[in-house]
Write a protein that holds these residues in place. Structure first.
Motif, PDB file in Angstrom:
ATOM      1  N   GLN A  92       0.833  -1.214   0.000  1.00 25.12           N
ATOM      2  CA  GLN A  92       0.000   0.000   0.000  1.00 25.12           C
ATOM      3  C   GLN A  92       0.868   1.264   0.000  1.00 25.12           C
ATOM      4  O   GLN A  92       0.568   2.236  -0.702  1.00 25.12           O
ATOM      5  N   LEU A  93       1.939   1.260   0.779  1.00 24.72           N
ATOM      6  CA  LEU A  93       2.845   2.407   0.794  1.00 24.72           C
ATOM      7  C   LEU A  93       3.463   2.632  -0.586  1.00 24.72           C
ATOM      8  O   LEU A  93       3.564   3.770  -1.061  1.00 24.72           O
ATOM      9  N   GLU A  94       3.873   1.560  -1.246  1.00 24.10           N
ATOM     10  CA  GLU A  94       4.448   1.686  -2.588  1.00 24.10           C
ATOM     11  C   GLU A  94       3.410   2.207  -3.579  1.00 24.10           C
ATOM     12  O   GLU A  94       3.738   3.020  -4.457  1.00 24.10           O
ATOM     13  N   ALA A  95       2.169   1.784  -3.442  1.00 22.03           N
ATOM     14  CA  ALA A  95       1.109   2.268  -4.340  1.00 22.03           C
ATOM     15  C   ALA A  95       0.912   3.777  -4.174  1.00 22.03           C
ATOM     16  O   ALA A  95       0.696   4.494  -5.166  1.00 22.03           O
ATOM     17  N   ILE A  96       1.004   4.272  -2.954  1.00 23.25           N
ATOM     18  CA  ILE A  96       0.869   5.717  -2.723  1.00 23.25           C
ATOM     19  C   ILE A  96       2.071   6.455  -3.303  1.00 23.25           C
ATOM     20  O   ILE A  96       1.937   7.536  -3.892  1.00 23.25           O
ATOM     21  N   LYS A  97       3.265   5.900  -3.167  1.00 24.34           N
ATOM     22  CA  LYS A  97       4.453   6.512  -3.774  1.00 24.34           C
ATOM     23  C   LYS A  97       4.310   6.576  -5.292  1.00 24.34           C
ATOM     24  O   LYS A  97       4.659   7.585  -5.916  1.00 24.34           O
ATOM     25  N   GLN A  98       3.794   5.516  -5.894  1.00 25.54           N
ATOM     26  CA  GLN A  98       3.574   5.504  -7.343  1.00 25.54           C
ATOM     27  C   GLN A  98       2.525   6.552  -7.740  1.00 25.54           C
ATOM     28  O   GLN A  98       2.660   7.206  -8.778  1.00 25.54           O
ATOM     29  N   LEU A  99       1.511   6.712  -6.919  1.00 27.33           N
ATOM     30  CA  LEU A  99       0.481   7.724  -7.168  1.00 27.33           C
ATOM     31  C   LEU A  99       1.100   9.117  -7.216  1.00 27.33           C
ATOM     32  O   LEU A  99       0.840   9.898  -8.137  1.00 27.33           O
ATOM     33  N   LYS A 100       1.932   9.442  -6.244  1.00 29.63           N
ATOM     34  CA  LYS A 100       2.550  10.767  -6.208  1.00 29.63           C
ATOM     35  C   LYS A 100       3.547  10.935  -7.355  1.00 29.63           C
ATOM     36  O   LYS A 100       3.656  12.029  -7.931  1.00 29.63           O
ATOM     37  N   ALA A 101       4.228   9.876  -7.736  1.00 28.76           N
ATOM     38  CA  ALA A 101       5.118   9.945  -8.898  1.00 28.76           C
ATOM     39  C   ALA A 101       4.315  10.270 -10.160  1.00 28.76           C
ATOM     40  O   ALA A 101       4.748  11.094 -10.981  1.00 28.76           O
ATOM     41  N   ARG A 102       3.131   9.655 -10.317  1.00 25.99           N
ATOM     42  CA  ARG A 102       2.267   9.977 -11.463  1.00 25.99           C
ATOM     43  C   ARG A 102       1.805  11.424 -11.412  1.00 25.99           C
ATOM     44  O   ARG A 102       1.698  12.097 -12.441  1.00 25.99           O
ATOM     45  N   TYR A 103       1.529  11.926 -10.213  1.00 28.44           N
ATOM     46  CA  TYR A 103       1.149  13.337 -10.065  1.00 28.44           C
ATOM     47  C   TYR A 103       2.237  14.237 -10.656  1.00 28.44           C
ATOM     48  O   TYR A 103       1.956  15.099 -11.478  1.00 28.44           O
ATOM     49  N   PHE A 104       3.481  14.044 -10.229  1.00 31.10           N
ATOM     50  CA  PHE A 104       4.579  14.884 -10.715  1.00 31.10           C
ATOM     51  C   PHE A 104       4.785  14.726 -12.217  1.00 31.10           C
ATOM     52  O   PHE A 104       4.944  15.707 -12.938  1.00 31.10           O
ATOM     53  N   ARG A 105       4.782  13.500 -12.699  1.00 30.52           N
ATOM     54  CA  ARG A 105       5.032  13.263 -14.122  1.00 30.52           C
ATOM     55  C   ARG A 105       3.930  13.854 -14.991  1.00 30.52           C
ATOM     56  O   ARG A 105       4.209  14.551 -15.977  1.00 30.52           O
ATOM     57  N   THR A 106       2.677  13.603 -14.646  1.00 32.41           N
ATOM     58  CA  THR A 106       1.579  14.116 -15.471  1.00 32.41           C
ATOM     59  C   THR A 106       1.484  15.635 -15.396  1.00 32.41           C
ATOM     60  O   THR A 106       1.126  16.281 -16.381  1.00 32.41           O
ATOM     61  N   LEU A 107       1.825  16.215 -14.243  1.00 28.79           N
ATOM     62  CA  LEU A 107       1.840  17.667 -14.111  1.00 28.79           C
ATOM     63  C   LEU A 107       2.860  18.276 -15.075  1.00 28.79           C
ATOM     64  O   LEU A 107       2.531  19.174 -15.860  1.00 28.79           O
ATOM     65  N   ASP A 108       4.069  17.801 -15.045  1.00 23.70           N
ATOM     66  CA  ASP A 108       5.127  18.373 -15.879  1.00 23.70           C
ATOM     67  C   ASP A 108       4.927  18.068 -17.364  1.00 23.70           C
ATOM     68  O   ASP A 108       5.298  18.873 -18.215  1.00 23.70           O
ATOM     69  N   PHE A 146      10.652  25.637  -3.004  1.00 23.53           N
ATOM     70  CA  PHE A 146      11.031  24.500  -2.169  1.00 23.53           C
ATOM     71  C   PHE A 146      10.078  24.452  -0.983  1.00 23.53           C
ATOM     72  O   PHE A 146       9.787  25.488  -0.389  1.00 23.53           O
ATOM     73  N   GLY A 147       9.605  23.289  -0.631  1.00 24.15           N
ATOM     74  CA  GLY A 147       8.685  23.201   0.488  1.00 24.15           C
ATOM     75  C   GLY A 147       8.199  21.784   0.699  1.00 24.15           C
ATOM     76  O   GLY A 147       8.936  20.817   0.481  1.00 24.15           O
ATOM     77  N   HIS A 148       6.915  21.690   1.085  1.00 20.14           N
ATOM     78  CA  HIS A 148       6.328  20.391   1.408  1.00 20.14           C
ATOM     79  C   HIS A 148       4.880  20.303   0.933  1.00 20.14           C
ATOM     80  O   HIS A 148       4.151  21.290   0.987  1.00 20.14           O
ATOM     81  N   TYR A 149       4.508  19.115   0.500  1.00 21.44           N
ATOM     82  CA  TYR A 149       3.115  18.766   0.293  1.00 21.44           C
ATOM     83  C   TYR A 149       2.653  18.008   1.531  1.00 21.44           C
ATOM     84  O   TYR A 149       3.289  17.027   1.931  1.00 21.44           O
ATOM     85  N   HIS A 150       1.546  18.435   2.112  1.00 26.73           N
ATOM     86  CA  HIS A 150       0.899  17.739   3.232  1.00 26.73           C
ATOM     87  C   HIS A 150      -0.394  17.172   2.664  1.00 26.73           C
ATOM     88  O   HIS A 150      -1.275  17.943   2.254  1.00 26.73           O
ATOM     89  N   GLU A 151      -0.516  15.845   2.634  1.00 31.48           N
ATOM     90  CA  GLU A 151      -1.621  15.251   1.884  1.00 31.48           C
ATOM     91  C   GLU A 151      -2.376  14.197   2.671  1.00 31.48           C
ATOM     92  O   GLU A 151      -1.859  13.619   3.622  1.00 31.48           O
ATOM     93  N   THR A 152      -3.593  13.955   2.190  1.00 31.61           N
ATOM     94  CA  THR A 152      -4.369  12.799   2.623  1.00 31.61           C
ATOM     95  C   THR A 152      -4.700  11.990   1.374  1.00 31.61           C
ATOM     96  O   THR A 152      -4.784  12.531   0.265  1.00 31.61           O
ATOM     97  N   TYR A 153      -4.851  10.693   1.568  1.00 31.62           N
ATOM     98  CA  TYR A 153      -5.122   9.762   0.477  1.00 31.62           C
ATOM     99  C   TYR A 153      -6.301   8.887   0.862  1.00 31.62           C
ATOM    100  O   TYR A 153      -6.527   8.600   2.037  1.00 31.62           O
TER     101      TYR A 153
END
Length: 136
Positions: A9-25, A109-116
């Motif tokens: 589950q932790l890896e799935a959330i990491k993959q989710l955030k990676a998709r966020y960054f990639r699709t954004l850029d 530079f900073g932080h994202y504080h998120e809920t999933y």
């Protein structure tokens, strides 16, 4: 939840955030829409922005705002806590670089504080608050 399932589950959330960054850029707005719950709340007030509620509303805002901006975002050192089998919280250190059509640049530079939330078997970003430590 056993230890192996928690790691999955932790890896799935990491993959989710990676998709966020990639699709954004990449400005892949259709792909990016899939990382959010329908009722996502995006809060950038701590970095000079607004609160936007709803995934479709946020995508409309973001695609218009960044249409002519080259962006590069990186997320680092995730601190993710599974709060139930279908919910989690996370903090990500981030760096974002934006280059506008007129040549101006912002480096933040900073932080994202998120809920999933796990919806239909897939993790989605439910809320995100961007805080800044520094903007050049």
């Amino acid at each position: 939840m056993d230890g192996i399932d928690a790691l999955v589950q932790l890896e799935a959330i990491k993959q989710l955030k990676a998709r966020y960054f990639r699709t954004l850029d990449a400005k892949d707005w259709a792909g990016m829409r899939l990382v959010f719950s329908d009722d996502v709340v995006m809060d950038t007030t701590d970095s000079g922005g607004n609160v936007v509620a709803g995934a479709d509303t946020f995508m409309d805002f973001l695609s218009a705002t960044l249409a002519n901006v080259v962006t590069v975002h990186h997320g680092h050192t995730p601190e993710i806590i599974l709060t139930s089998p279908s919910t989690a919280t996370g903090i990500w250190a981030m760096e974002g670089r934006l280059r506008y059509a007129d040549g101006n640049e912002i480096n933040g530079f900073g932080h994202y504080h998120e809920t999933y939330e796990k919806i239909g078997g897939s993790w989605r970003i439910k809320s995100s608050r961007l805080t800044r430590l520094r903007m050049d």
